[in-house]
Write a protein that holds these residues in place. Sequence first.
Motif, PDB file in Angstrom:
ATOM      1  N   LEU A 454      61.220  85.694 -27.456  1.00 39.81           N
ATOM      2  CA  LEU A 454      59.992  85.419 -26.723  1.00 39.81           C
ATOM      3  C   LEU A 454      59.998  83.947 -26.327  1.00 39.81           C
ATOM      4  O   LEU A 454      60.439  83.091 -27.100  1.00 39.81           O
ATOM      5  CB  LEU A 454      58.786  85.745 -27.589  1.00 39.81           C
ATOM      6  CG  LEU A 454      57.378  85.546 -27.044  1.00 39.81           C
ATOM      7  CD1 LEU A 454      56.436  86.577 -27.658  1.00 39.81           C
ATOM      8  CD2 LEU A 454      56.825  84.149 -27.364  1.00 39.81           C
ATOM      9  N   TYR A 455      59.525  83.624 -25.127  1.00 41.53           N
ATOM     10  CA  TYR A 455      59.516  82.222 -24.714  1.00 41.53           C
ATOM     11  C   TYR A 455      58.138  81.801 -24.212  1.00 41.53           C
ATOM     12  O   TYR A 455      57.376  82.604 -23.659  1.00 41.53           O
ATOM     13  CB  TYR A 455      60.581  81.941 -23.646  1.00 41.53           C
ATOM     14  CG  TYR A 455      60.390  82.684 -22.342  1.00 41.53           C
ATOM     15  CD1 TYR A 455      59.576  82.177 -21.329  1.00 41.53           C
ATOM     16  CD2 TYR A 455      61.052  83.893 -22.104  1.00 41.53           C
ATOM     17  CE1 TYR A 455      59.416  82.848 -20.134  1.00 41.53           C
ATOM     18  CE2 TYR A 455      60.891  84.574 -20.913  1.00 41.53           C
ATOM     19  CZ  TYR A 455      60.077  84.050 -19.926  1.00 41.53           C
ATOM     20  OH  TYR A 455      59.910  84.719 -18.749  1.00 41.53           O
ATOM     21  N   VAL A 456      57.859  80.522 -24.424  1.00 43.38           N
ATOM     22  CA  VAL A 456      56.602  79.916 -23.984  1.00 43.38           C
ATOM     23  C   VAL A 456      56.940  78.540 -23.401  1.00 43.38           C
ATOM     24  O   VAL A 456      57.690  77.779 -24.014  1.00 43.38           O
ATOM     25  CB  VAL A 456      55.602  79.758 -25.156  1.00 43.38           C
ATOM     26  CG1 VAL A 456      54.349  79.014 -24.691  1.00 43.38           C
ATOM     27  CG2 VAL A 456      55.236  81.113 -25.738  1.00 43.38           C
ATOM     28  N   GLU A 457      56.405  78.231 -22.231  1.00 49.54           N
ATOM     29  CA  GLU A 457      56.608  76.902 -21.642  1.00 49.54           C
ATOM     30  C   GLU A 457      55.703  75.915 -22.376  1.00 49.54           C
ATOM     31  O   GLU A 457      54.487  76.077 -22.423  1.00 49.54           O
ATOM     32  CB  GLU A 457      56.274  76.915 -20.148  1.00 49.54           C
ATOM     33  CG  GLU A 457      57.193  77.795 -19.310  1.00 49.54           C
ATOM     34  CD  GLU A 457      58.581  77.205 -19.148  1.00 49.54           C
ATOM     35  OE1 GLU A 457      58.741  75.993 -19.410  1.00 49.54           O
ATOM     36  OE2 GLU A 457      59.490  77.960 -18.768  1.00 49.54           O
ATOM     37  N   SER A 458      56.301  74.847 -22.928  1.00 48.49           N
ATOM     38  CA  SER A 458      55.526  73.895 -23.733  1.00 48.49           C
ATOM     39  C   SER A 458      54.817  72.867 -22.852  1.00 48.49           C
ATOM     40  O   SER A 458      55.213  72.630 -21.718  1.00 48.49           O
ATOM     41  CB  SER A 458      56.456  73.164 -24.708  1.00 48.49           C
ATOM     42  OG  SER A 458      57.397  72.382 -23.998  1.00 48.49           O
ATOM     43  N   ARG A 459      53.782  72.248 -23.424  1.00 43.60           N
ATOM     44  CA  ARG A 459      53.055  71.187 -22.730  1.00 43.60           C
ATOM     45  C   ARG A 459      52.091  70.507 -23.703  1.00 43.60           C
ATOM     46  O   ARG A 459      51.745  71.046 -24.756  1.00 43.60           O
ATOM     47  CB  ARG A 459      52.277  71.736 -21.529  1.00 43.60           C
ATOM     48  CG  ARG A 459      51.258  72.802 -21.910  1.00 43.60           C
ATOM     49  CD  ARG A 459      50.387  73.210 -20.738  1.00 43.60           C
ATOM     50  NE  ARG A 459      49.673  72.057 -20.213  1.00 43.60           N
ATOM     51  CZ  ARG A 459      49.669  71.720 -18.911  1.00 43.60           C
ATOM     52  NH1 ARG A 459      50.310  72.462 -18.047  1.00 43.60           N
ATOM     53  NH2 ARG A 459      49.004  70.669 -18.501  1.00 43.60           N
ATOM     54  N   ASP A 460      51.663  69.310 -23.368  1.00 43.76           N
ATOM     55  CA  ASP A 460      50.617  68.556 -24.056  1.00 43.76           C
ATOM     56  C   ASP A 460      50.797  68.576 -25.582  1.00 43.76           C
ATOM     57  O   ASP A 460      51.801  68.112 -26.106  1.00 43.76           O
ATOM     58  CB  ASP A 460      49.243  69.097 -23.658  1.00 43.76           C
ATOM     59  CG  ASP A 460      49.035  69.064 -22.146  1.00 43.76           C
ATOM     60  OD1 ASP A 460      49.761  68.313 -21.481  1.00 43.76           O
ATOM     61  OD2 ASP A 460      48.178  69.800 -21.640  1.00 43.76           O
ATOM     62  N   GLY A 461      49.810  69.126 -26.285  1.00 39.31           N
ATOM     63  CA  GLY A 461      49.824  69.121 -27.739  1.00 39.31           C
ATOM     64  C   GLY A 461      50.986  69.883 -28.329  1.00 39.31           C
ATOM     65  O   GLY A 461      51.461  69.577 -29.430  1.00 39.31           O
ATOM     66  N   PHE A 462      51.487  70.880 -27.605  1.00 41.16           N
ATOM     67  CA  PHE A 462      52.652  71.629 -28.071  1.00 41.16           C
ATOM     68  C   PHE A 462      53.862  70.713 -28.187  1.00 41.16           C
ATOM     69  O   PHE A 462      54.651  70.822 -29.115  1.00 41.16           O
ATOM     70  CB  PHE A 462      52.951  72.764 -27.074  1.00 41.16           C
ATOM     71  CG  PHE A 462      52.612  74.134 -27.618  1.00 41.16           C
ATOM     72  CD1 PHE A 462      51.378  74.359 -28.197  1.00 41.16           C
ATOM     73  CD2 PHE A 462      53.509  75.179 -27.552  1.00 41.16           C
ATOM     74  CE1 PHE A 462      51.052  75.604 -28.689  1.00 41.16           C
ATOM     75  CE2 PHE A 462      53.196  76.434 -28.037  1.00 41.16           C
ATOM     76  CZ  PHE A 462      51.964  76.641 -28.612  1.00 41.16           C
ATOM     77  N   ILE A 463      54.014  69.822 -27.225  1.00 42.41           N
ATOM     78  CA  ILE A 463      55.175  68.930 -27.216  1.00 42.41           C
ATOM     79  C   ILE A 463      55.093  67.919 -28.358  1.00 42.41           C
ATOM     80  O   ILE A 463      56.056  67.696 -29.099  1.00 42.41           O
ATOM     81  CB  ILE A 463      55.261  68.194 -25.858  1.00 42.41           C
ATOM     82  CG1 ILE A 463      55.495  69.198 -24.727  1.00 42.41           C
ATOM     83  CG2 ILE A 463      56.363  67.141 -25.876  1.00 42.41           C
ATOM     84  CD1 ILE A 463      55.411  68.602 -23.353  1.00 42.41           C
ATOM     85  N   GLY A 604      58.379  68.612 -21.331  1.00 40.80           N
ATOM     86  CA  GLY A 604      57.996  70.020 -21.397  1.00 40.80           C
ATOM     87  C   GLY A 604      59.191  70.931 -21.168  1.00 40.80           C
ATOM     88  O   GLY A 604      59.796  70.907 -20.087  1.00 40.80           O
ATOM     89  N   VAL A 605      59.553  71.684 -22.167  1.00 42.07           N
ATOM     90  CA  VAL A 605      60.692  72.598 -22.083  1.00 42.07           C
ATOM     91  C   VAL A 605      60.282  73.941 -22.676  1.00 42.07           C
ATOM     92  O   VAL A 605      59.290  74.025 -23.415  1.00 42.07           O
ATOM     93  CB  VAL A 605      61.919  72.039 -22.850  1.00 42.07           C
ATOM     94  CG1 VAL A 605      62.398  70.733 -22.233  1.00 42.07           C
ATOM     95  CG2 VAL A 605      61.599  71.848 -24.335  1.00 42.07           C
ATOM     96  N   PRO A 606      61.020  75.008 -22.387  1.00 41.21           N
ATOM     97  CA  PRO A 606      60.695  76.310 -22.984  1.00 41.21           C
ATOM     98  C   PRO A 606      60.972  76.323 -24.490  1.00 41.21           C
ATOM     99  O   PRO A 606      61.987  75.790 -24.948  1.00 41.21           O
ATOM    100  CB  PRO A 606      61.626  77.280 -22.247  1.00 41.21           C
ATOM    101  CG  PRO A 606      62.097  76.566 -21.039  1.00 41.21           C
ATOM    102  CD  PRO A 606      62.112  75.120 -21.394  1.00 41.21           C
TER     103      PRO A 606
END
Length: 780
Positions: A454-463, A604-606
């Motif tokens: 499963l993949y999710v594109e990361s951003r902001d707080g995720f990174i 931001g990476v998957p």
Amino acid sequence: MNSLNVFIRNLQKQKTVGILSIACLGISIAVALLIGLWAMNELSFDNFHKDRDKIYRLTINSFKNNESVVFGSTFKPFAEEAKDKFPEIESACRVTPWSLGEIWIGNVIHKESKVIVADSNFFTFFSFPLKVGNTVTILNSPDNMVIDEAAARKYFPGEDPIGKSVRYGGVNFTITGIMYDLPANSHLQGHFVVPFFGWYARDVWGGSDIYLTYLKLGENTDFQKLQTGLTDILTSNMESFRDRKSNVYLEPLKDIHFSRSDFDSPILKGSKPLVMVFMLTALVVLLIACINFINLFISTSFLRAKSIGVKKTHGADKKLLMREFFTETFYYVIAAVIFGLMLAWMCIPYFNRLANSAITIDPASPWLYVFVGSLILFTVFVAGMFPAFYMTKFGIVETMRGQFKGKKLSVLQKGLIVAQFTASIVFLISVFFIDKQVHFMVSTDLGFDKENVLYVESRDGFIKSYKALREEWLQCPAIKDVTRKNCLPTEWVQGWTIGKPGADDTYLMEMCRVDYNYFDVMGLDIVEGENPFEYAHDSLRYCMINERAAQLLEMEQPVGQNLLIYGRYYPIKGVVKNAQTKSFHQGVDPQVYVKLDNMWANQGVPYLFKIKGDPQLAIREIETTWKELVPNVPFEYGFLNQTYESLYKAETNAGKILSSAMLVTFLISVVGLFAMAFYATQRRVKEIGVRKVNGATVGEILVILNRDFLAWVLLSFLLACPIAYIFVNSWLQGFRVRTEMSWWVFAGVGVIVVLVALITVSYQTWKAATVNPVKALKTD
């Protein structure tokens, strides 16, 4: 009115034949209409532009790792230098359409897949009309934005969007214009248009080659001289293109939709061979329906024979009889067209999903009436030709005495049945092999594990919180491991020119920036050396390569050697087994793996999650974290195996369209066979009676009646096999790895066709074989 009354009377007398004729013609007309409208749309791409014959796109013919490739996009300064050097270039426009992105409206983020970043002359260069705004000045300011009507309705329902603020790419834009929705037959598609901003405006040679560059040329342009000059500009600024013996080609605007370019920004592209195949399919389906119509006419020839004899005795000449047959056929076709239009209208949503199109049946379009009128004339001529020319030749004496046997008609009818079944079998074999190839591509060993990822594109707080989040996610029983890469394995976002120190040859290779555990999560085998990313610091420029890269670089023992990448040395620490991460239309890419450093990760990476057990539990866990850290952005995820399967969406959809055509063709052929069985058994009723009187059993009579039909079906199979083989083999050449031309597919289709033929004719032949011989012979 008299001819209409005759048509209605004949239809009432032979309801079964009449309904079958109209239904089969109607279905085939619906198929021809849908495919025809789609083909007309495909062939009309970009024809609406005012200066379409003067507009060309800069296209680069080059080589990538010793293989010929075409680049449909280039570098930003190319257009500026070309326009300054060559006066025959009246104007130039650069366009960068994006298929992924997001826009901010207030504090709400929306995923937006169609944004166009372009030069300020976009609306004067192309003929995209504005609903609100001036085409000359609409993009003069760097913070202006134009949206289309669909976006206005979606994001500003019931409001005037002019003056509203939209944030895109870190810049606040003000909506200053509204354009009409871009035509469906435009290779450029977008809901938002903004001028070049930020790094787009500052980009240089050797930066990003993402700019579709269009030139508007004068009438007396020397194309050969201009293309040579443009090639000089490219090779003088980009040494790598000079080394690869590249040249510039000016691609006409009308050819871009069917371009063979390998590297360009996301545009609507089609396949001209596919258009030709589908148009041929529609023609074959229509011809088979016409043949079936003729067969059904033949099945009622006994009833019509006496009628023709009576008319001839009352002075009717051949010309009058021909006109009557064509008139009756016209009424059948009109009824079939009405039915076909209704059927096509109901099937348009399904067809659009399969063909990835947006065709409509527009009653206001004059082309619709031209196309339907052409269909009517073609069908009336082909379907009515045989009855008009042959059935009017019946002799007066033999028809009035009831001596008409129709032997010549029988031979012709069998020939028509052979043609029908030959086409049906070709379709059937082709569909089986298309499905077999798609299944082969999706299920074959790719060299990596795409299942349960499963993949999710990361951003902001995720990174910012990745390491802590990873430890937290690993506590979930449904998540086995988590890793990162600079893009999905199926994508290519960064290619670098790479070579060996001291060597002249360089190669374009994919740069894969990965976490240390990427190879374990994705099931990639290290066949030589070790994984240095488990201990290497970001500042250490260690790398790994795949077997394809080692082969190109002619390295028999790559571990310990260096790669030269943009003037820097990268020691090779390991070799990764080849993996087919892209489509089977292309080979395995040469890949270089380096450690994913903080600079790239922070952009931001998957995130790739290896799932075990219940995937919904993992999704809920990830979504909960997302809503805590990124509350303003909708949570989206995908599965890698589904993304990989989408690489073959075109083949899958083409197979479904051909399957539908095959089903229609096969059903029509079966109806024709039914009519043939009806005709043949009616003609041999007395013969069957004589045979039964002389002791023939029902089984023996069934064998006698059925063997003729089977002989013609088997002949169709023998004719269809080489045709299908040639077509399928040619189609499979478009894949680097392809399925086998298995004999059992041909054999299986043969068994299916024979069984269907037996089932179709057995009912008629059984009725004829079981009739009371006294009843069959009572008039003799």
